[in-house]
Design an enzyme around this catalytic site. Structure first.
Site, mmCIF file in Angstrom:
data_model
loop_
_atom_site.group_PDB
_atom_site.id
_atom_site.type_symbol
_atom_site.label_atom_id
_atom_site.label_comp_id
_atom_site.label_asym_id
_atom_site.label_seq_id
_atom_site.Cartn_x
_atom_site.Cartn_y
_atom_site.Cartn_z
ATOM 1 N N SER A 139 0.874 -1.187 0.000
ATOM 2 C CA SER A 139 0.000 0.000 0.000
ATOM 3 C C SER A 139 0.902 1.225 0.000
ATOM 4 O O SER A 139 2.040 1.167 0.490
ATOM 5 C CB SER A 139 -0.859 0.014 1.268
ATOM 6 N N TYR A 152 -2.017 -1.283 10.395
ATOM 7 C CA TYR A 152 -2.010 -1.488 8.933
ATOM 8 C C TYR A 152 -0.755 -0.845 8.328
ATOM 9 O O TYR A 152 -0.075 -1.448 7.494
ATOM 10 C CB TYR A 152 -3.277 -0.872 8.358
HETATM 11 N N1 LIG Z 1 -8.646 -0.765 -1.565
HETATM 12 C C1 LIG Z 1 -7.681 0.121 -1.412
HETATM 13 O O1 LIG Z 1 -7.862 1.325 -1.567
HETATM 14 C C2 LIG Z 1 -6.290 -0.361 -1.057
HETATM 15 C C3 LIG Z 1 -5.296 0.608 -0.892
HETATM 16 C C4 LIG Z 1 -4.010 0.183 -0.614
HETATM 17 C C5 LIG Z 1 -3.733 -1.157 -0.467
HETATM 18 N N2 LIG Z 1 -4.724 -2.062 -0.627
HETATM 19 C C6 LIG Z 1 -4.384 -3.477 -0.482
HETATM 20 O O2 LIG Z 1 -4.904 -4.210 -1.573
HETATM 21 C C7 LIG Z 1 -5.286 -5.517 -1.138
HETATM 22 C C8 LIG Z 1 -6.757 -5.743 -1.467
HETATM 23 O O3 LIG Z 1 -7.523 -4.727 -0.883
HETATM 24 P P1 LIG Z 1 -9.133 -4.758 -0.916
HETATM 25 O O4 LIG Z 1 -9.591 -3.407 -0.521
HETATM 26 O O5 LIG Z 1 -9.570 -5.356 -2.184
HETATM 27 O O6 LIG Z 1 -9.412 -5.788 0.293
HETATM 28 P P2 LIG Z 1 -10.782 -6.366 0.875
HETATM 29 O O7 LIG Z 1 -11.926 -6.002 -0.001
HETATM 30 O O8 LIG Z 1 -10.835 -5.974 2.305
HETATM 31 O O9 LIG Z 1 -10.555 -7.941 0.787
HETATM 32 C C9 LIG Z 1 -9.693 -8.549 1.678
HETATM 33 C C10 LIG Z 1 -9.500 -9.965 1.227
HETATM 34 O O10 LIG Z 1 -8.611 -10.612 2.145
HETATM 35 C C11 LIG Z 1 -9.139 -11.893 2.441
HETATM 36 N N3 LIG Z 1 -8.713 -12.323 3.774
HETATM 37 C C12 LIG Z 1 -8.674 -11.596 4.901
HETATM 38 N N4 LIG Z 1 -8.255 -12.348 5.924
HETATM 39 C C13 LIG Z 1 -8.007 -13.583 5.422
HETATM 40 C C14 LIG Z 1 -7.554 -14.803 5.987
HETATM 41 N N5 LIG Z 1 -7.262 -14.917 7.294
HETATM 42 N N6 LIG Z 1 -7.405 -15.874 5.193
HETATM 43 C C15 LIG Z 1 -7.714 -15.796 3.867
HETATM 44 N N7 LIG Z 1 -8.147 -14.658 3.280
HETATM 45 C C16 LIG Z 1 -8.303 -13.581 4.056
HETATM 46 C C17 LIG Z 1 -10.659 -11.733 2.342
HETATM 47 O O11 LIG Z 1 -11.252 -12.982 2.057
HETATM 48 P P3 LIG Z 1 -12.527 -13.531 2.884
HETATM 49 O O12 LIG Z 1 -13.473 -12.397 3.047
HETATM 50 O O13 LIG Z 1 -13.058 -14.637 2.028
HETATM 51 O O14 LIG Z 1 -11.969 -14.013 4.162
HETATM 52 C C18 LIG Z 1 -10.783 -10.772 1.159
HETATM 53 O O15 LIG Z 1 -10.816 -11.495 -0.042
HETATM 54 C C19 LIG Z 1 -4.989 -5.563 0.355
HETATM 55 O O16 LIG Z 1 -3.716 -6.114 0.564
HETATM 56 C C20 LIG Z 1 -5.001 -4.098 0.753
HETATM 57 O O17 LIG Z 1 -4.228 -3.849 1.906
HETATM 58 C C21 LIG Z 1 -6.015 -1.710 -0.900
#
Ligand SMILES: NC(=O)c1ccc[n+]([C@@H]2O[C@H](COP(=O)([O-])OP(=O)(O)OC[C@H]3O[C@@H](n4cnc5c(N)ncnc54)[C@H](OP(=O)(O)O)[C@@H]3O)[C@@H](O)[C@H]2O)c1
Length: 248
Positions: A139, A152
């Site tokens: 991130s 985080y």
């Molecule tokens: N969205 C943003 O603006 C943003 C910005 C910077 C970085 N990021 C990074 O990009 C990535 C994706 O972000 P997102 O916003 O798409 O995330 P999200 O919608 O919160 O999804 C998180 C995912 O992680 C999985 N997960 C969480 N705990 C788990 C566990 N113990 N075992 C297996 N799976 C697990 C969840 O699966 P289940 O629900 O099936 O458990 C879900 O598929 C992350 O690494 C996040 O930090 C996102």
């Protein structure tokens, strides 16, 4: 299922950026294992991809409990492994005063320790690939902080450092380790924020493109770093943030 296709494991593939990355690899012709904990969602996503003529399988598993098993089962299903994209993470924006050590450690268990364990299990398999690629989704929070967000922010800083460390230890002509740092993308954890006009006013000033990213705008970075073409790119973090972290 693989038939000479690139064999790809994507974690965090139940929703958001991980799902979009998994879809992009599948549409490019890879055989993709979609990991997460929500079986119904994963099976629905995988079935939809198969209906569209892609190769995809749901790979249900908890990354804290069984990351080594997730890698082993993926390799069994796909017949080996060429690419791992670790996109799963937890979010906990509580301030330091409210976030005790156990909560801090629980977040690091998913965002950092699971990444390490997953990588450690996958690296011997990726070393057998002609173009092995390990990709962590970090991130921009790894480099610029927004308060309150101590756990985080620390986890993503650690993951970016882990990327460099593994790239130096394992980088070779046939294996690279890199990261992607997303800026602000509209996904479930951010949806309420993205609809708040006060946040949009901040976005207008802080992001040169004056908008949030769309999940499909992150996937091409993963496709590139995951491709054989990225053979001399090792140890970098590719930032995809509309210029947010470039601006003073
Ligand atoms: N969205 C943003 O603006 C943003 C910005 C910077 C970085 N990021 C990074 O990009 C990535 C994706 O972000 P997102 O916003 O798409 O995330 P999200 O919608 O919160 O999804 C998180 C995912 O992680 C999985 N997960 C969480 N705990 C788990 C566990 N113990 N075992 C297996 N799976 C697990 C969840 O699966 P289940 O629900 O099936 O458990 C879900 O598929 C992350 O690494 C996040 O930090 C996102």
């Amino acid at each position: 299922m693989t038939d000479g296709k690139r064999r790809v494991l994507v974690t965090g593939a139940t929703r958001g950026l991980g799902l979009e990355i998994a879809r992009a690899f599948a549409r490019e012709g890879a055989a993709v294992a979609l990991n997460g904990r929500d079986r119904d969602l994963l099976e629905a996503h995988a079935a939809r991809l198969r209906d569209a003529g892609c190769s995809a399988a749901a790979l249900v598993g908890d990354l804290v409990a069984e990351p080594e098993d997730i890698v082993r089962r993926t390799s069994d299903v796909l017949g080996g492994l060429d690419v791992v994209v670790h996109a799963a993470s937890l979010r906990d924006r509580r301030p330091t005063e409210a976030l005790d050590g156990a909560a801090f450690a629980a977040l690091l268990d998913v965002n950092l320790t699971a990444a390490y364990r997953l990588a450690r299990a996958a690296l011997p398999l990726l070393q057998q690939s002609r173009a092995g690629r390990l990709i962590f989704v970090t991130s921009i929070a790894a480099r610029i902080a927004r308060a309150p967000d101590p756990a985080y922010t620390a986890s993503k800083g650690g993951l970016e450092a882990l990327t460099r460390s593994l790239a130096v230890e394992f980088g070779s002509d046939t294996l690279t380790v890199n990261a992607i740092a997303p800026g602000w993308f509209v996904t479930d954890p951010n949806r309420t924020m993205a609809e708040d006009p006060r946040v949009q006013a901040f976005v207008d000033v802080r992001i040169p493109l004056r908008r949030w990213g769309r999940p499909e705008e992150l996937a091409p970075a993963a496709l590139f770093l995951g491709s054989p073409a990225a053979s001399f790119v090792n140890g970098i973090t590719l930032t995809v943030d509309g210029g947010m972290s470039a601006q003073m």
